[in-house]
Enzyme design. Structure first.
Site, PDB file in Angstrom:
ATOM      1  N   PHE A 212      11.347   4.709   6.688  1.00  0.00           N
ATOM      2  CA  PHE A 212      11.444   3.297   7.646  1.00  0.00           C
ATOM      3  C   PHE A 212      10.660   2.458   7.780  1.00  0.00           C
ATOM      4  O   PHE A 212      10.723   1.314   8.632  1.00  0.00           O
ATOM      5  CB  PHE A 212      11.511   3.874   9.318  1.00  0.00           C
ATOM      6  CG  PHE A 212      12.384   5.233   9.466  1.00  0.00           C
ATOM      7  CD1 PHE A 212      13.042   5.390   9.995  1.00  0.00           C
ATOM      8  CD2 PHE A 212      11.542   6.518  10.465  1.00  0.00           C
ATOM      9  CE1 PHE A 212      14.431   6.325  10.450  1.00  0.00           C
ATOM     10  CE2 PHE A 212      12.231   7.526  10.050  1.00  0.00           C
ATOM     11  CZ  PHE A 212      13.851   7.306  10.337  1.00  0.00           C
ATOM     12  N   GLY A 213       9.611   2.171   7.201  1.00  0.00           N
ATOM     13  CA  GLY A 213       9.344   1.036   6.821  1.00  0.00           C
ATOM     14  C   GLY A 213       8.194   0.958   5.579  1.00  0.00           C
ATOM     15  O   GLY A 213       8.157   1.535   4.385  1.00  0.00           O
ATOM     16  N   GLU A 214       7.809  -0.230   5.679  1.00  0.00           N
ATOM     17  CA  GLU A 214       5.989  -0.008   4.262  1.00  0.00           C
ATOM     18  C   GLU A 214       5.508  -0.850   4.875  1.00  0.00           C
ATOM     19  O   GLU A 214       4.657  -0.791   6.258  1.00  0.00           O
ATOM     20  CB  GLU A 214       6.282  -0.869   3.680  1.00  0.00           C
ATOM     21  CG  GLU A 214       7.837  -1.174   3.224  1.00  0.00           C
ATOM     22  CD  GLU A 214       8.562  -1.700   2.278  1.00  0.00           C
ATOM     23  OE1 GLU A 214       7.675  -3.230   2.756  1.00  0.00           O
ATOM     24  OE2 GLU A 214       9.305  -2.030   1.430  1.00  0.00           O
ATOM     25  N   VAL A 215       4.090  -0.527   4.009  1.00  0.00           N
ATOM     26  CA  VAL A 215       2.559  -0.894   4.321  1.00  0.00           C
ATOM     27  C   VAL A 215       1.859  -1.878   3.475  1.00  0.00           C
ATOM     28  O   VAL A 215       2.266  -1.493   2.632  1.00  0.00           O
ATOM     29  CB  VAL A 215       1.407   0.485   4.602  1.00  0.00           C
ATOM     30  CG1 VAL A 215       0.237  -0.527   5.590  1.00  0.00           C
ATOM     31  CG2 VAL A 215       1.869   1.290   6.019  1.00  0.00           C
TER      32      VAL A 215
ATOM     33  N   LEU B 170       0.888  -1.667   0.059  1.00  0.00           N
ATOM     34  CA  LEU B 170       0.223  -0.068   0.464  1.00  0.00           C
ATOM     35  C   LEU B 170       0.755   1.206   0.349  1.00  0.00           C
ATOM     36  O   LEU B 170       0.115   2.342  -0.827  1.00  0.00           O
ATOM     37  CB  LEU B 170      -0.790   0.090   1.221  1.00  0.00           C
ATOM     38  CG  LEU B 170      -2.151  -0.984   1.213  1.00  0.00           C
ATOM     39  CD1 LEU B 170      -2.831  -0.807   2.401  1.00  0.00           C
ATOM     40  CD2 LEU B 170      -2.816  -1.006   0.011  1.00  0.00           C
ATOM     41  N   GLY B 171       2.178   0.872   0.890  1.00  0.00           N
ATOM     42  CA  GLY B 171       2.806   2.455   0.521  1.00  0.00           C
ATOM     43  C   GLY B 171       4.488   1.933   1.159  1.00  0.00           C
ATOM     44  O   GLY B 171       4.113   1.694   2.092  1.00  0.00           O
ATOM     45  N   GLU B 172       4.876   3.039   1.458  1.00  0.00           N
ATOM     46  CA  GLU B 172       6.453   2.870   2.112  1.00  0.00           C
ATOM     47  C   GLU B 172       7.046   4.456   2.167  1.00  0.00           C
ATOM     48  O   GLU B 172       6.529   5.111   2.054  1.00  0.00           O
ATOM     49  CB  GLU B 172       7.345   1.877   0.671  1.00  0.00           C
ATOM     50  CG  GLU B 172       7.488   2.484  -0.481  1.00  0.00           C
ATOM     51  CD  GLU B 172       8.890   2.468  -1.111  1.00  0.00           C
ATOM     52  OE1 GLU B 172       9.437   1.154  -0.762  1.00  0.00           O
ATOM     53  OE2 GLU B 172       8.681   2.233  -2.533  1.00  0.00           O
ATOM     54  N   GLY B 173       7.482   4.400   3.913  1.00  0.00           N
ATOM     55  CA  GLY B 173       8.546   5.566   3.559  1.00  0.00           C
ATOM     56  C   GLY B 173       9.976   5.268   3.731  1.00  0.00           C
ATOM     57  O   GLY B 173      10.262   3.861   3.891  1.00  0.00           O
TER      58      GLY B 173
ATOM     59  N   ASP C  87      -3.277  14.917   9.791  1.00  0.00           N
ATOM     60  CA  ASP C  87      -3.687  14.569   8.746  1.00  0.00           C
ATOM     61  C   ASP C  87      -5.274  13.675   8.012  1.00  0.00           C
ATOM     62  O   ASP C  87      -5.334  13.281   7.785  1.00  0.00           O
ATOM     63  CB  ASP C  87      -2.890  13.528   8.457  1.00  0.00           C
ATOM     64  CG  ASP C  87      -2.758  13.112   6.600  1.00  0.00           C
ATOM     65  OD1 ASP C  87      -2.934  13.774   6.130  1.00  0.00           O
ATOM     66  OD2 ASP C  87      -1.933  12.277   5.954  1.00  0.00           O
TER      67      ASP C  87
END
Length: 843
Positions: free
Chosen positions: A564-567, A559-562, A698
């Site tokens: 420090f990690g991922e979803v 679904l997403g990433e950044g 948010d």
């Protein structure tokens, strides 16, 4: 579809161009599959790789990896991915074909739905809609079959974009073809009065131009529509070729009661100067119902910049015997023009047109702008001679125009250089003043690294800002104080000893940035902002959730990433065995459920791991029907994971975009009740968070998930999704912020409070009632949005508010405006918002 009575086969053979372009005969492939469209005329927003570039998006071809594939899939109403075709000249496009990526059985990507945008000049893009107002086109169901779709109405364009629409479950690839013929009329727009309504024996007849693609305010400007759609109206104007439309659909009509001058004026703009021979106007002539062809037409011509003083006039023979609709042919006597303005005079109460076409040839001295013609001169392809005596005059005029243009360019450049010099001086003065101002502030409030003290009061901080904005709103980026963002203003260690401040206005504590502990989220965003006092209560080591076996998780999609990690979106087996007693899934035994898994990267630093554990503690305490629940964790080994709910209908932004009503005016009350039900649930979830002194920071439709029966739950990982990267504004070296949802004090002062969440709720409510068709403030750039917050601060009544959505009652729009009140203390609390929405729902 029936063809117009006046279309005869021998006309097509003898005339230099079609008398009238019919969708029944104008259906030839334009060159994607045949190769007539060159590779350099096919472009795209992005691609997987060089082997899936735009040039491979040709229907029924298997070169490269078999199709065009965008790097990031598109999204409803906010789509950025497209395959663009440049036809090099205007074309009348009646049909499109699409195909997926098969690649001999290797590929299985296709677009289930897509949209089309088109342009005649490459600058103004128009979203295609069918005759019922629907934009989405049904596409492919497998990777190999070709699906053809009629464009009703057809489009007149040079540039066409295919924009795939997908959900989160699959990638897309496309191969496409366009069908039609060249638009020889050269007409690029017509400007006319709006069509009107007729009442006939109690029945409303709508004679408006429903497919016009230009502006429609007081009149129709800069567009094309039903007068050029290739469809002639029937003899009886109440009837139509098209099913499921209103009476009068085929015609654009006007009554003489609205035109004291006795005529309707229509101006036609063309792609270049042309030599006009005839104009054909298809008119209704049901004289028994007070409808007749025009009595007289007077046409003016514009060849360069001025209108010729002498018009031509034509009066057709009136027919009071035959009520059939017919084309009236007007001779234009080979006038050279790039625009024609015609005044059609009434001969009875009503005048109705369904089609207007022009016969012309391109002027000789403009042939460099037109596609080259080949072959010897023929009757259909004549050569026009220009008198040599006029050539010298023309060259002299061109030279004079060039000199004038050069002079204008020099003046513009000089003014820009001078303006930049003034800006540099102004900014230097502003920086000096700001430095002095900040120095005074630091002495007054002893706000430094050695001895942090309480933040200045609102009144005191306002005095600083009054000195920061004396030069007006024309700034290109935030000032230093604007860049003082909450994520970087203080560390959690600085704020650990702070205690929350309460606001007596609404009973809910409002936390300035100094009172909030910021946790860095797994995907680069911040989780709920939490009061320092609450963090003290969460400092224990216990985690009130069960350990879940990793082997029971099946990966479905990232679904997403950044940083420090991922979803990940996963299916979980036997999840009900690991849940609290007060929570249960609405699924049968042995059935998997969708969950979102936040995963911390194994190489994350110590601070990120500590924040991850704190986030788990916070999430484990949130238990509300409208807040996403933490279900379980995987903490026995790396990577650390937290497992949260995920709703089967995805996020609210995608859900509303897919379910935009089409022609459902009669059920508007039912639609609004569902939207208000969703908004009430969001308010309920935010009421719960505010009761715990949590600030979301948010809130938006992208962070609200949709379940069965329009159930809404608030989440917090929208920032991590590439789909919504355009919703966030990145300040270099600092934060990524959802500025279009943020209050003015959050952007300028770095204050995130319950009141700033209320502001974001107002924007979220606006999104919901517009079916997420566009970004908030879509007409403003990111920099202009920031400038608008300065107007809120100055409060000189120049700030821009989001407009009232079509489905929004006045009372709800008043609620939105109260959420955007300049004074944070005067905004309603979430308790009040929930009560208002709940009462409206019950009422």
């Amino acid at each position: 579809m029936f063809m117009c009575k006046c279309l005869k086969a021998f006309h097509i053979q003898l005339m230099p161009i079609y008398e009238f372009l019919s969708t029944a005969v104008c259906r030839s492939p334009l060159g994607m599959s045949g190769g007539q469209i060159l590779d350099e005329d096919i472009s795209a927003s992005s691609q997987w790789s060089d082997s899936t570039a735009a040039k491979y998006g040709r229907l029924d071809f298997e070169e490269g990896d078999g199709a065009w594939c965008p790097e990031i899939p598109g999204e409803p109403e906010n789509m950025k991915e497209f395959l663009q075709i440049d036809l090099r000249s205007l074309h009348f496009i009646t049909l499109v074909g699409t195909q997926g990526r098969h690649a001999g059985g290797i590929g299985n990507e296709f677009a289930q739905t897509y949209k089309i945008k088109y342009s005649r000049d490459g600058s103004r893009w128009i979203s295609w809609r069918n005759r019922q107002g629907k934009q989405v086109i049904e596409g492919n169901r497998n990777a190999y079959d070709i699906v053809l779709k009629d464009l009703e109405p057809p489009i007149i364009a040079r540039f066409v974009r295919f924009m795939p629409v997908i959900d989160h479950s699959m990638n897309v690839c496309m191969r496409v073809e366009l069908y039609g013929c060249e638009w020889l009329d050269g007409l690029v727009s017509y400007n006319a009065p709006l069509g009107q309504q007729m009442t006939f024996y109690g029945q409303l007849i709508y004679l408006n131009d429903s497919v016009y693609d230009g502006a429609m305010i007081h009149s129709m400007t800069e567009g094309l529509g039903q007068l050029t759609d290739g469809m002639c109206g029937l003899d009886d104007f109440i009837l139509s070729h098209v099913y499921n439309v209103w009476p009068g659909y085929d015609y654009v009509g006007w009554t003489n009661e609205s035109f004291p001058s006795g005529y309707v004026e229509i101006m036609f703009e063309f792609d270049r100067t042309r030599n006009f021979t005839t104009m054909k106007v298809h008119c209704n002539n049901m004289f028994s119902r007070r409808v007749k062809t025009f009595q007289k037409v007077v046409c003016y011509f514009r060849s360069e910049s001025d209108w010729e003083p002498t018009p031509i006039s034509f009066s057709p023979v009136m027919d009071d015997v035959n009520p059939s609709a017919r084309f009236v042919t007007v001779s234009l006597h080979n006038h050279m023009a790039s625009a024609i303005k015609c005044q059609y005079y009434f001969s009875d109460m009503w005048m109705m047109f369904s089609e207007i076409t022009f016969q012309s040839d391109t002027a000789m001295y403009n042939t460099t702008l037109a596609p080259p013609k080949t072959g010897p001169p023929t009757r259909d392809n004549p050569i026009h001679k220009v008198d040599d005596s006029n050539t010298r005059i023309l060259i002299g005029c061109l030279v004079a125009i060039i000199f004038i243009l050069v002079a204008i360019i020099v003046i513009i450049l000089w003014r820009q250089v001078w303006q930049k010099m003034l800006e540099k001086v102004s900014r230097r003065m502003l920086d000096d003043e700001l430095t002095a101002s900040l120095s005074i502030q630091s002495e007054t409030f002893t706000y430094n690294n050695n001895n942090p003290s309480s933040a200045p009061s609102e009144q005191e901080s306002n005095s600083t800002y009054e000195r920061i904005f004396p030069l007006g709103p024309d700034y290109q980026e935030p000032s230093r104080l604007v860049r003082k963002l909450p994520e970087f203003s203080q560390t959690s260690e600085d704020t650990a000893s702070k205690s929350p401040q309460t606001s007596p206005q609404d009973g809910a504590p409002h936390y300035a940035e100094a009172d909030i502990v910021n946790l860095q989220g797994v995907t680069g965003g911040n989780t709920y902002a939490v009061p320092a006092l609450t963090m003290d209560l969460l400092s224990g080591k216990d985690i009130a959730v069960e350990e879940f076996p990793r082997k029971l998780l099946t990966f479905k999609e990232k679904l997403g990433e950044g940083q420090f990690g991922e979803v990940h979106l996963c299916e979980a087996e036997d999840m009900e065995d690991y849940m609290d007693e007060d929570f249960s899934f609405d699924v049968s035994d042995n059935q998997t459920v969708l969950v979102a898994v936040k995963m911390l990267r194994a190489d994350a630093n110590k601070n990120a791991r500590n924040d991850f554990l704190k986030e788990i503690k916070i999430m484990s305490r949130l238990k509300d029907p409208n807040i996403i629940r933490l279900l379980a964790v995987c903490m026995s080994s790396d990577p650390l994971c937290m497992i949260t709910e995920y709703m089967e209908n995805g996020d609210l932004n995608q859900f509303l975009s897919r379910h935009e009503p089409e022609g459902m005016i009669s059920s508007a009350i039912y639609i609004y009740s569902n939207l208000q039900h969703m908004a009430t649930q969001i308010a309920s979830g935010m009421k719960y968070l505010s009761s715990l002194n949590f600030v979301h920071r948010d809130l938006a439709t992208r962070n609200c998930l949709v379940g069965k029966n329009y159930t809404i739950k608030i989440a917090d990982f929208g920032m991590s999704r590439n789909l919504y990267s355009g919703d966030y504004y990145r300040i270099q070296g600092r934060a990524v912020l959802p500025i279009r949802w943020m209050s003015w004090e959050s952007i300028l002062l770095g204050k995130f409070t319950t009141a700033s969440d209320v502001w974001a709720f107002g924007v979220t409510l606006w999104e919901t009632l517009t079916f997420c068709k566009e970004q908030p403030y879509s007409q403003l750039s990111d920099e202009q949005v920031i400038e608008n917050t300065g107007e809120f601060f100055r409060d000189q009544r120049r700030q821009i508010y989001l407009p009232q959505p079509p489905l929004c009652p006045d009372a709800i729009y008043k609620l939105m405006l109260s959420c955007w009140h300049r004074n944070a203390k005067e905004r309603p609390s979430f308790q009040e918002i929930h009560r208002i929405l709940l009462e409206g729902l019950r009422g």
